[in-house]
Structure formats: C-alpha cells, structure tokens
Design a protein around this motif. Structure first.
Motif, PDB file in Angstrom:
ATOM      1  N   LEU A  67       0.823  -1.208   0.000  1.00  0.00           N
ATOM      2  CA  LEU A  67       0.000   0.000   0.000  1.00  0.00           C
ATOM      3  C   LEU A  67       0.861   1.263   0.000  1.00  0.00           C
ATOM      4  O   LEU A  67       0.549   2.232  -0.697  1.00  0.00           O
ATOM      5  CB  LEU A  67      -0.946  -0.007   1.204  1.00  0.00           C
ATOM      6  CG  LEU A  67      -2.008  -1.106   1.195  1.00  0.00           C
ATOM      7  CD1 LEU A  67      -2.740  -1.154   2.530  1.00  0.00           C
ATOM      8  CD2 LEU A  67      -2.977  -0.930   0.038  1.00  0.00           C
ATOM      9  N   VAL A  80     -12.927   0.240  -4.442  1.00  0.00           N
ATOM     10  CA  VAL A  80     -12.067  -0.538  -3.559  1.00  0.00           C
ATOM     11  C   VAL A  80     -12.860  -1.082  -2.374  1.00  0.00           C
ATOM     12  O   VAL A  80     -13.899  -0.528  -1.997  1.00  0.00           O
ATOM     13  CB  VAL A  80     -10.864   0.295  -3.047  1.00  0.00           C
ATOM     14  CG1 VAL A  80      -9.970   0.725  -4.199  1.00  0.00           C
ATOM     15  CG2 VAL A  80     -11.314   1.502  -2.238  1.00  0.00           C
ATOM     16  N   LEU A 114      -6.360   2.839   1.011  1.00  0.00           N
ATOM     17  CA  LEU A 114      -6.923   2.714  -0.335  1.00  0.00           C
ATOM     18  C   LEU A 114      -7.641   3.995  -0.754  1.00  0.00           C
ATOM     19  O   LEU A 114      -7.509   4.444  -1.895  1.00  0.00           O
ATOM     20  CB  LEU A 114      -7.875   1.521  -0.409  1.00  0.00           C
ATOM     21  CG  LEU A 114      -7.243   0.134  -0.285  1.00  0.00           C
ATOM     22  CD1 LEU A 114      -8.322  -0.944  -0.185  1.00  0.00           C
ATOM     23  CD2 LEU A 114      -6.297  -0.160  -1.424  1.00  0.00           C
TER      24      LEU A 114
END
Length: 166
Positions: A67, A80, A114
C-alpha cells in the motif's frame, strides 16, 4: 468487470477467504498473494479488494509495504474494498475487548490507505472470524465471504448504472 483480490496470509485463512470471494464475483477475477504483486507495475482493475490477517490491529508488513508503494493517485476513481481475518473479541475477556476497542482491526486501516490513494470505498471494511490465531475459520465464514463479494459486485454495478452516486 475486472476484479483483483490481493491478500497476505500467514496460516492460509486469509487466502481461503480471498478465493471464496472470487467465487462470488462476476466477470474477470484474479486472486494474487501480495508477494506476487509489484505496486509500481500492477494493472489497475475496476474493483480492487485487499485483505490481510490482523497483527496487533494492523495488516501484515507485506500489505502495508504494498500500500505504501502505490503511487499517490494510483487508485483514482477505482472501486475498492478491504477485509481482514480476525478472532472475535466477544469470545474473549474484558482485557482483549478493551485492547481491540483501542487498536481496532486491519481492514479499517487498509480501507483508509486505499481511499487516500484515490480509491472509492464501496463497502465498509469487513472482518472474517478465525477461531484461534492459526485458525480454523469459524463455520460459515467462507460462505459469508462469497456473499460479501456478491454484494460488492452489486454495489459496483449500481455505481456503473447510476454515475450520479459517485
């Protein structure tokens, strides 16, 4: 719809959940271990689902590194979702329940990253229950994962059909 499920798994439980999700997804779906994904080069899907076991309220180091390596707007406009595998705090004493209320779970942390990378969260972060540190998964969790993935697809489709919801 093109879906990518990226997971890390210590004892195989998170991997099982990822593959159960794939069973509930329509369209093209790819399930990959995070160790097989290069954040700088991966092909951005229509739907990205990321999952990890919980370690001290956090995702695994491999998921955190993946990430972190995603470019700032890598997920701009992409749908997401995030999940984790965890034990049930309700099945433990007050000390564990209090600790969990403070440190929380990995899925929420994954979802925050995200969205910071531009992703559009289409469902609340989800947790799937393991009976002990190494598992097994609690009865019915694989079926629940498949159902959750079907709901994600329905949510994604409603966004496609109603762009004003974006």
């Amino acid at each position: 719809m093109n879906t990518l499920i990226i997971y890390d798994s210590m004892y195989g439980n998170t991997e099982k959940i990822a593959y159960a999700m794939a069973d509930g997804i329509t369209g093209d779906v790819k399930v990959q271990s995070v160790v097989d994904v290069n954040a700088a080069e991966f092909s951005v899907p229509d739907l990205l689902i990321v999952g990890s076991p919980v370690h001290g309220g956090r995702p695994t180091v491999a998921i955190e590194e993946f990430l972190k390596q995603l470019p700032a707007d890598a997920l701009k406009g992409i749908s997401v979702a995030a999940f984790d595998t965890r034990f049930s705090a309700e099945d433990h004493g007050i000390g564990i329940r209090l600790l969990i209320s403070i440190i929380h779970y990995a899925a929420g942390r994954i979802a925050k990253v995200l969205t910071r990378k531009g992703g559009r969260l289409i469902a609340e972060p989800e947790g799937f229950i393991v009976e002990d540190k190494e598992g097994p998964l609690q009865h019915g969790e694989l079926e629940r994962a498949t159902s959750w993935a079907k709901e994600l697809c329905a949510q994604k489709e409603s966004l496609i059909d109603n762009p004003s919801l974006v």
